[in-house]
Design a protein around this motif. Structure first.
Motif, mmCIF file in Angstrom:
data_model
loop_
_atom_site.group_PDB
_atom_site.id
_atom_site.type_symbol
_atom_site.label_atom_id
_atom_site.label_comp_id
_atom_site.label_asym_id
_atom_site.label_seq_id
_atom_site.Cartn_x
_atom_site.Cartn_y
_atom_site.Cartn_z
ATOM 1 N N GLU A 111 0.843 -1.209 0.000
ATOM 2 C CA GLU A 111 0.000 0.000 0.000
ATOM 3 C C GLU A 111 0.874 1.255 0.000
ATOM 4 O OE1 GLU A 111 -0.739 -2.311 2.711
ATOM 5 O OE2 GLU A 111 -2.311 -3.351 1.579
ATOM 6 N N ASP A 112 1.947 1.238 0.816
ATOM 7 C CA ASP A 112 2.873 2.377 0.851
ATOM 8 C C ASP A 112 3.601 2.528 -0.480
ATOM 9 O OD1 ASP A 112 2.176 2.964 3.472
ATOM 10 O OD2 ASP A 112 3.772 1.713 4.305
ATOM 11 N N VAL A 113 3.973 1.421 -1.080
ATOM 12 C CA VAL A 113 4.649 1.453 -2.380
ATOM 13 C C VAL A 113 3.711 2.050 -3.423
ATOM 14 C CG1 VAL A 113 5.622 0.035 -4.223
ATOM 15 C CG2 VAL A 113 6.167 -0.484 -1.833
ATOM 16 N N ALA A 114 2.452 1.637 -3.417
ATOM 17 C CA ALA A 114 1.475 2.147 -4.388
ATOM 18 C C ALA A 114 1.298 3.659 -4.246
ATOM 19 C CB ALA A 114 0.141 1.438 -4.207
ATOM 20 N N HIS A 120 0.665 4.325 -11.498
ATOM 21 C CA HIS A 120 1.141 2.971 -11.807
ATOM 22 C C HIS A 120 0.118 1.940 -11.323
ATOM 23 C CE1 HIS A 120 4.843 5.312 -11.925
ATOM 24 N NE2 HIS A 120 5.361 4.340 -12.654
ATOM 25 N N GLN A 121 0.055 0.840 -12.021
ATOM 26 C CA GLN A 121 -0.827 -0.261 -11.616
ATOM 27 C C GLN A 121 0.045 -1.443 -11.201
ATOM 28 O OE1 GLN A 121 -3.563 -1.588 -14.608
ATOM 29 N NE2 GLN A 121 -4.393 -3.204 -13.320
ATOM 30 N N ILE A 122 0.008 -1.784 -9.915
ATOM 31 C CA ILE A 122 0.771 -2.924 -9.412
ATOM 32 C C ILE A 122 -0.054 -4.178 -9.664
ATOM 33 C CG2 ILE A 122 1.728 -4.024 -7.348
ATOM 34 C CD1 ILE A 122 2.212 -1.163 -6.251
ATOM 35 N N GLU A 123 0.538 -5.146 -10.341
ATOM 36 C CA GLU A 123 -0.175 -6.374 -10.676
ATOM 37 C C GLU A 123 0.144 -7.525 -9.726
ATOM 38 O OE1 GLU A 123 0.647 -7.151 -14.774
ATOM 39 O OE2 GLU A 123 -0.410 -5.350 -15.434
ATOM 40 N N ASN A 124 1.329 -7.505 -9.165
ATOM 41 C CA ASN A 124 1.721 -8.583 -8.265
ATOM 42 C C ASN A 124 2.914 -8.112 -7.449
ATOM 43 O OD1 ASN A 124 1.819 -11.045 -6.985
ATOM 44 N ND2 ASN A 124 2.164 -12.241 -8.843
ATOM 45 N N HIS A 125 3.185 -8.792 -6.357
ATOM 46 C CA HIS A 125 4.344 -8.443 -5.554
ATOM 47 C C HIS A 125 4.745 -9.619 -4.672
ATOM 48 C CE1 HIS A 125 1.104 -7.786 -2.691
ATOM 49 N NE2 HIS A 125 2.001 -7.902 -1.729
ATOM 50 N N LYS A 126 5.967 -9.523 -4.153
ATOM 51 C CA LYS A 126 6.486 -10.524 -3.234
ATOM 52 C C LYS A 126 7.355 -9.780 -2.234
ATOM 53 C CE LYS A 126 8.618 -15.040 -3.293
ATOM 54 N NZ LYS A 126 9.031 -16.142 -4.135
ATOM 55 N N PHE A 127 7.158 -10.062 -0.960
ATOM 56 C CA PHE A 127 7.906 -9.403 0.100
ATOM 57 C C PHE A 127 8.409 -10.473 1.053
ATOM 58 C CE2 PHE A 127 7.710 -7.315 4.356
ATOM 59 C CZ PHE A 127 8.761 -6.432 4.169
ATOM 60 N N GLU A 128 9.719 -10.568 1.191
ATOM 61 C CA GLU A 128 10.332 -11.540 2.095
ATOM 62 C C GLU A 128 11.382 -10.832 2.936
ATOM 63 O OE1 GLU A 128 9.994 -15.562 -0.600
ATOM 64 O OE2 GLU A 128 11.786 -14.337 -0.795
ATOM 65 N N VAL A 129 11.466 -11.246 4.187
ATOM 66 C CA VAL A 129 12.447 -10.694 5.111
ATOM 67 C C VAL A 129 13.348 -11.843 5.540
ATOM 68 C CG1 VAL A 129 12.780 -9.554 7.333
ATOM 69 C CG2 VAL A 129 10.806 -8.955 5.910
ATOM 70 N N TYR A 130 14.662 -11.606 5.521
ATOM 71 C CA TYR A 130 15.635 -12.635 5.870
ATOM 72 C C TYR A 130 16.381 -12.237 7.147
ATOM 73 C CZ TYR A 130 14.829 -14.027 1.069
ATOM 74 O OH TYR A 130 14.231 -14.406 -0.111
ATOM 75 N N GLY A 131 16.680 -13.224 7.968
ATOM 76 C CA GLY A 131 17.430 -12.978 9.200
ATOM 77 C C GLY A 131 17.540 -14.266 9.980
ATOM 78 N N LYS A 132 17.757 -14.145 11.290
ATOM 79 C CA LYS A 132 17.899 -15.316 12.159
ATOM 80 C C LYS A 132 16.689 -15.424 13.070
ATOM 81 C CE LYS A 132 22.893 -15.228 12.130
ATOM 82 N NZ LYS A 132 23.414 -13.909 11.828
#
Length: 137
Positions: A111-114, A120-132
């Motif tokens: 939502e913040d990105v939009a 712009h029209q966002i059609e899809n997205h992927k959000f991943e966070v990496y850590g321990k």
């Protein structure tokens, strides 16, 4: 998702139940909540099917992903697979870089990105966070 449900989904999409697919799904069951590489699955798979090629495992994993049984990510330059989450809500994942365990993230930054991309029209997205994860810290 689990191997039993996955076999039903395969049948619904016109794929046959084979011993090799069943073994692959059972291996994924054993790696619950963890992304696994094609190489790791092939090594475990070839214990029961020593004549099976890497490509056999590779093709089956991509088929399973294409019909929604598996989720994929890229980690350390390698494609990784796991069963699709059974949750119906929209979510993303935290992935432990040590043990590979995943945890659901129940918020979405799109939502913040939009808002920052008017017109712009966002059609899809992927959000991943990496850590321990707590167990690996």
């Amino acid at each position: 998702m689990n191997s039993t449900r996955a076999l039903k989904v395969l049948k619904e999409h016109g794929y046959k139940h084979t011993k090799q697919r069943e073994k692959l799904l059972n291996l994924l069951d054993q790696h619950d909540d963890i992304y696994v590489s094609v190489k790791q699955l092939w090594e475990e798979f070839s214990e029961d099917f020593p004549g099976a090629s890497y490509d056999t495992v590779y093709r089956n994993l991509y088929t399973l992903a294409d019909i929604g049984i598996l989720e994929t990510t890229s980690f350390d330059g390698e494609k990784q697979f796991r069963f699709h989450c059974d949750t119906s809500d929209h979510h993303h994942h935290f992935i432990c870089t040590i043990c590979g365990k995943t945890s659901a993230i129940h918020l979405c930054p799109v939502e913040d990105v939009a808002l920052s991309l008017p017109g712009h029209q966002i059609e899809n997205h992927k959000f991943e966070v990496y850590g321990k994860c707590p167990a690996c810290q």
